[in-house]
Write an enzyme that holds these catalytic residues in place. Structure first.
Site, PDB file in Angstrom:
ATOM      1  CG  HIS A 186      46.612  34.612  42.239  1.00 48.36           C
ATOM      2  ND1 HIS A 186      45.761  34.789  41.179  1.00 48.36           N
ATOM      3  CD2 HIS A 186      47.491  35.611  42.200  1.00 48.36           C
ATOM      4  CE1 HIS A 186      46.135  35.852  40.514  1.00 48.36           C
ATOM      5  NE2 HIS A 186      47.193  36.381  41.100  1.00 48.36           N
ATOM      6  CB  CYS A 486      36.312  42.736  37.298  1.00 48.22           C
ATOM      7  SG  CYS A 486      37.932  43.400  36.919  1.00 48.22           S
TER       8      CYS A 486
HETATM    9  C1  PEP Z   1      42.511  42.942  40.153  1.00 43.46           C
HETATM   10  O1  PEP Z   1      43.708  43.235  40.261  1.00 43.46           O
HETATM   11  O2  PEP Z   1      41.620  43.399  40.898  1.00 43.46           O
HETATM   12  C2  PEP Z   1      42.078  41.999  39.107  1.00 43.46           C
HETATM   13  C3  PEP Z   1      40.804  41.790  38.880  1.00 43.46           C
HETATM   14  O3  PEP Z   1      43.049  41.332  38.440  1.00 43.46           O
HETATM   15  P1  PEP Z   1      43.871  40.068  39.042  1.00 43.46           P
HETATM   16  O4  PEP Z   1      43.270  39.738  40.367  1.00 43.46           O
HETATM   17  O5  PEP Z   1      43.752  38.978  38.048  1.00 43.46           O
HETATM   18  O6  PEP Z   1      45.245  40.654  39.133  1.00 43.46           O
END
Ligand code: PEP
Ligand code: MG
EC number: 2.7.3.9
Length: 556
Positions: A186, A486
């Protein structure tokens, strides 16, 4: 300490500034005895720290105004509670240090509050904050949480949690460096969202002294400690040259021979929209709605509040595509009112769509809010579920969307290897796939995305991950449906070309990465991208895959 440190660059650009550390959340002072004659001095020290923290909280309240002021003033009063101070004095009189006495006195008060009914129990977190602040001041270490600074700084943290993001002032944070975390943590996502340079998984980051000047190169992963004037100029000139080359390419995403690959933005809420529009995003490929829920943390946001936030994002892209992901709570994004507290392995527990299927009222409210927000707008709304494991999950999600009267395309995120392997079966229930490569890597390699020590396995160039991308893209093609990416993989310009070559139909990323991806894609034909993809998949390691793709794309 060495003058050049090397980590993993996860957000492009250069930041030069003074180091400020994110304070540790819980500080437990050692329980050592002091001689009796030192008690009066310790008591005075404790009182001074309490008064200073209380004055600081009151001042911050006045600055913030509104609801925040009420909360901060209540905290200031807690700190100065006469009974609490009397308890601190008593503990010091029998041999505690000031910091240990504060720690223990507040712990006793805490258990009283925790057992005293719902309202008072809700104040426990505020009390913990007060305790941490006083103890930090007494120990002479940084205050817990986001640094108090009026000057811009480079933030250093072990890792950053989504809950920290709400407290960061983007005008003050020049860049990030974290000791833990990988390219999909994150911290990395947040840095890209804020458009600031970042380096993660940097061993020794937490040992950088507060106030040291560092230069962070988010493209190369290098961190220069106390750079000379000459070195600073050299780093800044290289960054400016990179920026200039980028701004030359504009317009929709496409390869040099015109194969279109819509370039979309990842957003966490309305605040991220201006940067996305400015970077020329053709829409939103991932709206992470959980930030709206994390803001409060104790209750789901009301339907009205959700309608308002969703509408702001939808209105920003008239006639564009906006892909909204329904709430993805659990694991690294726990929500107290939804996430079970006692899971032995939260990443493998009730999270994402599983949480929503256990709390259908939360899903229903969110889908209804989305339907209302899109009413009368010419936007192409798409709604997708996180952590879909199989066709049963996809069917349940599509049914919930239909029941809520949502006029949108329904999709599934591919974040679990089972979803990639059975993509065709999932596509019998939904209309599109979106590859969440961050979690897909985590689950494919059994490597926690928050743990720096396993960041090698989180590398999205891993050929096994590319295989799963290829399987999903092929399935979507066979079903005549779309398959975007994404996850953070889409924001690596070279990898974006490989993903295109694997048959991915759109790429979504933090706004700051869009110019880099657009410019690189525009330099290569679809056939070159396909050859680069085949070369990367034929490799055995992430590093070899990267090198093989680079060789094809640079015509070696
Ligand atoms: C992912 O896991 O690639 C995603 C886009 O979701 P997050 O990063 O919010 O878990
Ligand atoms: Mg995910």
């Amino acid at each position: 300490m060495k003058t050049t440190l090397r980590g993993v660059g996860v957000s492009h650009g250069v930041a030069i500034g003074e180091v400020r550390h994110m304070g540790t959340a819980v500080l437990e002072p050692p329980a050592k005895q002091i001689p009796e004659q030192e008690a009066p001095r310790e008591q005075a020290r404790a009182r001074r720290a309490v008064e200073a923290v209380s004055a600081d909280l009151t001042a911050r309240g006045q600055l913030a105004g509104g609801e925040a002021q009420a909360v901060l003033e209540a905290q200031a009063m807690m700190a100065q509670d006469p009974e609490l101070m009397a308890d601190v004095d008593r503990r010091i009189a029998v041999g505690s240090t000031a910091e240990r006495a504060v720690y223990d006195a507040l712990a006793a008060y805490r258990s009283l509050l925790a057992g005293a009914g719902e309202y008072l129990a809700g104040r426990v977190a505020d009390l913990d904050d007060v305790r941490n602040r006083i103890v930090a001041r007494l120990l002479g270490v940084p205050m817990p949480g986001v640094p108090d600074s009026d000057e811009p700084y480079v933030l250093i943290a072990r890792d950053l949690a989504p809950a920290d993001t709400a407290l960061l002032d983007p005008t003050l944070v020049l860049g990030f460096v974290t000791e833990e975390g990988g390219p999909t943590s994150h911290s990395a996502i947040l840095a890209r969202a804020l458009g600031v340079p970042a380096v993660v998984a940097l061993p020794g980051a937490c040992d950088l002294a507060e106030g040291t000047v560092i230069a962070v190169d988010g493209s190369t992963g290098e961190v220069f400690v106390s750079p000379s004037g000459e070195k600073r100029a050299e780093i800044e000139a290289a960054a400016a040259a990179r920026r200039a080359a980028l701004t030359a390419v504009t317009g929709p995403g496409a390869t040099s021979d015109g194969h279109k690959v819509p370039l979309l933005a990842n957003v966490g809420g309305p605040a991220d929209v201006p940067a996305a529009v400015e970077a020329g995003a053709e829409g939103v490929g991932l709206f992470r709605t959980e930030f709206l829920f994390l803001d409060d943390g104790e209750n789901a946001p009301s339907e009205e509040k959700q309608v308002e936030a969703y509408r702001t994002v939808l209105e920003a892209f008239p006639e564009g595509r906006v892909v909204v992901r329904v709430l993805d709570a659990g694991a690294d994004k726990p929500l107290a009112f939804l996430t079970p507290a006692d899971e032995p392995n939260p990443a493998l527990g009730v999270r994402g769509l599983r949480t929503l299927l256990d709390h259908p009222e939360v899903l229903r409210t969110q889908l209804t809010a989305l339907a209302r927000a899109a009413e009368g707008l010419p936007v192409y709304l798409e709604v997708m579920a996180p952590m879909v494991a199989d066709r049963t999950d996809a069917r349940a999600f599509a049914a919930a969307c239909r029941e809520a009267g949502l006029r949108a395309k329904f999709g599934a995120m591919v974040e679990i290897p089972s979803a990639a392997l059975r993509a065709r079966s999932i596509l019998q229930e939904v209309e599109f796939l979106s590859l969440g490569t961050n979690d897909l890597a985590q689950y494919t390699f059994a490597a926690d995305r928050q743990v720096g020590a396993v960041s090698r396995l989180q590398d999205p160039w891993q050929p096994a991950l590319l295989d799963l991308v290829a399987i999903s893209a092929d399935a979507a093609k066979a079903e005549g449906k779309s398959c975007g990416v994404c996850g953070e993989a889409a924001s690596d310009p070279l990898l974006a070309c490989v993903l295109t070559g694997l048959g991915v139909t759109s790429l979504s990323m933090g706004a700051a990465s869009l110019p880099y991806v657009r410019a690189t894609l525009a330099q290569h034909t679809l056939a070159q991208c396909e050859r680069a993809a085949a070369a990367a998949r034929a490799a055995d390691t992430a590093e070899e895959a990267r090198r093989a793709a680079q060789a094809v794309l640079s015509g070696e």
